[in-house]
Design a protein around this motif. Structure first.
Motif, PDB file in Angstrom:
ATOM      1  N   LEU A  72      -0.255   7.766  -9.070  1.00 47.17           N
ATOM      2  CA  LEU A  72      -1.095   6.975  -8.161  1.00 47.17           C
ATOM      3  C   LEU A  72      -0.205   6.324  -7.113  1.00 47.17           C
ATOM      4  CD1 LEU A  72      -4.000   5.921  -7.645  1.00 47.17           C
ATOM      5  CD2 LEU A  72      -3.425   3.954  -9.057  1.00 47.17           C
ATOM      6  N   SER A  73      -0.610   6.441  -5.870  1.00 42.86           N
ATOM      7  CA  SER A  73       0.222   5.930  -4.768  1.00 42.86           C
ATOM      8  C   SER A  73       0.350   4.411  -4.831  1.00 42.86           C
ATOM      9  CB  SER A  73      -0.390   6.328  -3.423  1.00 42.86           C
ATOM     10  OG  SER A  73      -1.576   5.594  -3.191  1.00 42.86           O
ATOM     11  N   ALA A  74       1.401   3.920  -4.200  1.00 44.24           N
ATOM     12  CA  ALA A  74       1.610   2.472  -4.124  1.00 44.24           C
ATOM     13  C   ALA A  74       0.419   1.802  -3.440  1.00 44.24           C
ATOM     14  CB  ALA A  74       2.898   2.157  -3.373  1.00 44.24           C
ATOM     15  N   LEU A  75      -0.123   2.461  -2.430  1.00 45.09           N
ATOM     16  CA  LEU A  75      -1.294   1.916  -1.736  1.00 45.09           C
ATOM     17  C   LEU A  75      -2.502   1.873  -2.666  1.00 45.09           C
ATOM     18  CD1 LEU A  75      -2.186   0.770   0.934  1.00 45.09           C
ATOM     19  CD2 LEU A  75      -2.686   3.085   1.713  1.00 45.09           C
ATOM     20  N   GLY A  76      -2.662   2.887  -3.503  1.00 45.82           N
ATOM     21  CA  GLY A  76      -3.749   2.890  -4.483  1.00 45.82           C
ATOM     22  C   GLY A  76      -3.605   1.758  -5.486  1.00 45.82           C
ATOM     23  N   VAL A  77      -2.375   1.481  -5.890  1.00 43.43           N
ATOM     24  CA  VAL A  77      -2.125   0.375  -6.825  1.00 43.43           C
ATOM     25  C   VAL A  77      -2.431  -0.961  -6.143  1.00 43.43           C
ATOM     26  CG1 VAL A  77      -0.355  -0.823  -8.173  1.00 43.43           C
ATOM     27  CG2 VAL A  77      -0.436   1.677  -8.170  1.00 43.43           C
ATOM     28  N   MET A 136      -7.395  -8.511   2.379  1.00 44.67           N
ATOM     29  CA  MET A 136      -6.297  -7.664   1.895  1.00 44.67           C
ATOM     30  C   MET A 136      -6.826  -6.312   1.425  1.00 44.67           C
ATOM     31  SD  MET A 136      -3.688 -10.348   0.058  1.00 44.67           S
ATOM     32  CE  MET A 136      -4.874 -11.263  -0.893  1.00 44.67           C
ATOM     33  N   MET A 137      -7.967  -6.348   0.753  1.00 41.82           N
ATOM     34  CA  MET A 137      -8.600  -5.123   0.280  1.00 41.82           C
ATOM     35  C   MET A 137      -8.989  -4.245   1.482  1.00 41.82           C
ATOM     36  SD  MET A 137     -11.698  -5.060  -2.483  1.00 41.82           S
ATOM     37  CE  MET A 137     -12.874  -5.821  -1.404  1.00 41.82           C
ATOM     38  N   ALA A 138      -9.580  -4.839   2.488  1.00 45.20           N
ATOM     39  CA  ALA A 138      -9.997  -4.094   3.678  1.00 45.20           C
ATOM     40  C   ALA A 138      -8.789  -3.474   4.389  1.00 45.20           C
ATOM     41  CB  ALA A 138     -10.764  -5.013   4.627  1.00 45.20           C
ATOM     42  N   LEU A 144      -5.423   3.397   3.750  1.00 44.46           N
ATOM     43  CA  LEU A 144      -5.680   4.566   2.908  1.00 44.46           C
ATOM     44  C   LEU A 144      -6.363   5.673   3.706  1.00 44.46           C
ATOM     45  CD1 LEU A 144      -5.286   5.361  -0.071  1.00 44.46           C
ATOM     46  CD2 LEU A 144      -7.599   4.536  -0.504  1.00 44.46           C
ATOM     47  N   TYR A 145      -7.318   5.297   4.549  1.00 47.98           N
ATOM     48  CA  TYR A 145      -8.064   6.282   5.324  1.00 47.98           C
ATOM     49  C   TYR A 145      -7.401   6.661   6.645  1.00 47.98           C
ATOM     50  CZ  TYR A 145     -11.827   6.223   1.985  1.00 47.98           C
ATOM     51  OH  TYR A 145     -12.558   6.355   0.833  1.00 47.98           O
ATOM     52  N   PHE A 146      -6.471   5.848   7.089  1.00 46.49           N
ATOM     53  CA  PHE A 146      -5.721   6.144   8.311  1.00 46.49           C
ATOM     54  C   PHE A 146      -4.232   6.062   8.002  1.00 46.49           C
ATOM     55  CE2 PHE A 146      -9.790   4.341   9.675  1.00 46.49           C
ATOM     56  CZ  PHE A 146     -10.248   5.344  10.513  1.00 46.49           C
ATOM     57  N   PRO A 147      -3.711   7.077   7.311  1.00 42.29           N
ATOM     58  CA  PRO A 147      -2.323   7.019   6.834  1.00 42.29           C
ATOM     59  C   PRO A 147      -1.278   6.965   7.946  1.00 42.29           C
ATOM     60  CG  PRO A 147      -3.289   9.186   6.406  1.00 42.29           C
ATOM     61  CD  PRO A 147      -4.375   8.317   6.942  1.00 42.29           C
ATOM     62  N   GLY A 148      -1.654   7.255   9.166  1.00 39.06           N
ATOM     63  CA  GLY A 148      -0.711   7.191  10.280  1.00 39.06           C
ATOM     64  C   GLY A 148      -0.396   5.770  10.721  1.00 39.06           C
ATOM     65  N   LEU A 149      -1.196   4.810  10.282  1.00 42.09           N
ATOM     66  CA  LEU A 149      -0.943   3.420  10.676  1.00 42.09           C
ATOM     67  C   LEU A 149       0.316   2.901   9.977  1.00 42.09           C
ATOM     68  CD1 LEU A 149      -4.569   1.966  10.509  1.00 42.09           C
ATOM     69  CD2 LEU A 149      -3.214   2.425  12.548  1.00 42.09           C
ATOM     70  N   PRO A 150       1.017   1.998  10.627  1.00 42.26           N
ATOM     71  CA  PRO A 150       2.253   1.482  10.011  1.00 42.26           C
ATOM     72  C   PRO A 150       1.952   0.641   8.757  1.00 42.26           C
ATOM     73  CG  PRO A 150       1.770   0.309  12.050  1.00 42.26           C
ATOM     74  CD  PRO A 150       0.767   1.428  11.945  1.00 42.26           C
TER      75      PRO A 150
END
Length: 191
Positions: A72-77, A136-138, A144-150
């Motif tokens: 599971l990705s760090a972002l998912g965690v 923070m959740m948002a 997650l949906y725009f992985p190109g963002l920094p």
């Protein structure tokens, strides 16, 4: 000191996410939650909704990572943690026991805790933390949906939301004291 103990598991979790695996990070945060619970018990204070809920949250995520999906990705965690904190915070208000109330009751005299507006103030402070968790959740959902963002964008939102909630927690009791003329020490202060 109280805010430090409340935020310590999250600070350690966030720091360790940069240094080690997500599994180690969440189990370390769980351990710190358990230490804060032990400190409360040793000092004769109540076991807190936030500390208990956070320990369960971190342990649950850690077990999921260890047993089911270590990839599971760090972002998912991070998103999982933010969703959990949002649920704990909102759930405490829906259960008519805003999580800040336990801390506030232990930091003021009994007659202060019985004053009109004391419970309302705690609902408002807990709502501020709920909004911070939602922000923070948002931010994590957007990343997650725009992985190109920094990645720093999510960190900046988390930093701003958390620090705003801390500031509000410190400011709001003083504001109520001035506005409603409550005697000094009549409302909870963030420590």
């Amino acid at each position: 000191m109280t805010i430090f103990l409340i935020l310590a598991p999250y600070g350690v979790y966030t720091f360790l996410m940069f240094m080690t695996s997500a599994t180690i990070s969440v189990f370390a945060a769980c351990a710190i939650c358990l230490v804060t619970i032990a400190i409360d018990v040793a000092c004769g204070r109540s076991v807190k909704i936030l500390a208990t809920g956070s320990a369960i949250l971190f342990a649950g995520i850690g077990l999921y990572l260890a047993l089911r999906d270590p990839s599971l990705s760090a972002l998912g965690v991070k998103l999982s943690v933010d969703i959990g904190i949002f649920i704990i915070s909102l759930g405490s208000m829906l259960a008519r026991r805003p999580f800040t109330l336990q801390y506030a009751i232990e930091s003021v005299p009994a007659e202060t805790a019985g004053m009109p507006g004391f419970l309302t103030a705690n609902y408002i402070i807990t709502a501020a933390w709920t909004v911070a968790a939602l922000l923070m959740m948002a931010a994590n959902i957007v990343l997650l949906y725009f992985p190109g963002l920094p990645v720093w964008l999510g960190l900046a939102v988390a930093f701003a939301a958390r620090n705003s909630a801390i500031y509000f927690t410190k400011w709001y009791p003083e504001y109520r004291q001035i506005k409603y003329g409550a005697p000094a020490g009549a409302l909870p202060k963030a420590q």
